[in-house]
Write a protein that holds these residues in place. Structure first.
Motif: not given
Length: 335
Positions: A70-74, A79-81, A209-212, A277-278
């Motif tokens: 879960a730490a890595a999935m965060t 990033t929006g992935g 990256i997740g935000a913009n 993301g973001g």
């Protein structure tokens, strides 16, 4: 003419705005913390064994793989992935670990080989996502199927035992200072994840990256490489989780980790990381993962059907996504 400031009443509004911003920034963590406490209180009254030291330590041991991944999935979701292959990587690594140990490969080399395989799988998927621009959902969904297929092919559907005298099993069964070894591994991984996410340029790039992503790219950041590295981390820690599971169970099974990706995603979004993301939080993810683990443990102690666990997990995902959407859409509109 009076010399009194003309805008004195604005001070309370500034404080109110600052307070509101603080609530928006940390409200998800506060809400999951309260929900976690409520769940613990409910099960402490519903069952006599829930608050016992052996059960609490058992929760820590069993939830260690969930906390680690879960730490890595965060990072991935910020990033929006998305990474749907984590359960399959776990299963493949568990089966390969048992297979290589049976073939006589020393356990330290087995661990290094498994971490290398997990890293390579993450890099392969990350390449298609970051450089070929294929949606992460499609790439990792394919990975979920293909990687699980290799695990089934290796085992033929059977479990592969690990010799009980092998030092390898200590990774999942040993106790250090009265705490299970998997819990200590999870603490180290979570501490590193927290520091990287909050205190390093890479962590800021992940959020940016997740935000913009375009704005971050124009600022001179190699967004593709950073995106690739996010999936490398996900693959590596999924392999670590597979090693822990194989060591704890004393066997490698292609059925390990089925539905694991749903638990991981539930933990992350329940903790307040935005699926759009973001915005992400390691602290929230820890609380979300512990909440998922406590619910699964409490249902068993309450002598309820184990088949309720995926139902509850699914409901948690739905409610978390709904709240996630409402909260963050409202936050964007208020800007």
């Amino acid at each position: 003419m009076s010399d009194a400031p003309l805008h004195t009443p604005a001070a309370p509004r500034v404080r109110d705005s600052t307070w509101r911003d603080a609530v928006l920034a940390n409200g998800s963590v506060v809400s999951i913390a309260l929900f976690f406490l409520v769940v613990c209180v409910i099960f402490s009254f519903a069952t006599d064994a829930f608050l016992s030291a052996p059960n609490l330590l058992n929760i820590l041991r069993q939830s260690a793989p969930l906390l680690i991944v879960a730490a890595a999935m965060t990072f991935v979701i910020t990033t929006g992935g998305i990474d749907l292959s984590v359960g399959s990587v776990l299963a493949l690594v568990a089966t390969l670990s048992a297979t290589l140990l049976q073939l006589g490969l020393p356990w330290p080399l087995t661990i290094l080989a498994m971490l290398a395989i997990g890293t390579a799988l993450g890099a392969l998927q990350g390449y298609f996502i970051a450089y070929e621009r294929i949606p992460a959902f499609i790439v990792t969904l394919a990975g979920l199927s293909v990687i699980r297929g290799f695990a089934l092919l290796i085992t033929g559907g059977y479990s592969i035992p690990v010799e009980a005298t092998s030092p390898f099993v200590a990774i999942g069964r040993a106790w250090i200072l009265g705490v299970p070894a998997p819990a200590w591994i999870a603490v180290v991984v979570l501490a590193l994840a927290y520091l990287v996410f909050n205190q390093t340029p890479f962590g800021r790039y992940v959020t940016g990256i997740g935000a913009n992503a375009e704005a971050v790219r124009r600022a001179g950041v190699n967004t593709q490489l950073n995106m690739l590295f996010v999936y490398v981390i996900s693959g590596a820690v999924s392999a670590l989780a597979g090693i822990i599971v194989a060591a704890r169970l004393g066997s490698g099974s292609s059925n390990a980790g089925q539905g694991f990706e749903l638990e991981v995603i539930a933990a992350v979004v329940l903790g307040g990381t935005s699926l759009f993301g973001g915005r992400g939080t390691i602290t929230g993810t820890i609380l979300g993962a512990l909440t998922v683990a406590v619910i699964a443990n409490g249902l068993i102690l309450a002598h309820l059907s184990p088949f309720l666990t995926p139902i509850v997990t699914g409901v948690i995902i739905l409610v978390a996504i709904w709240l996630n959407f409402r909260l963050f859409r409202g936050a964007v509109r208020s800007r």
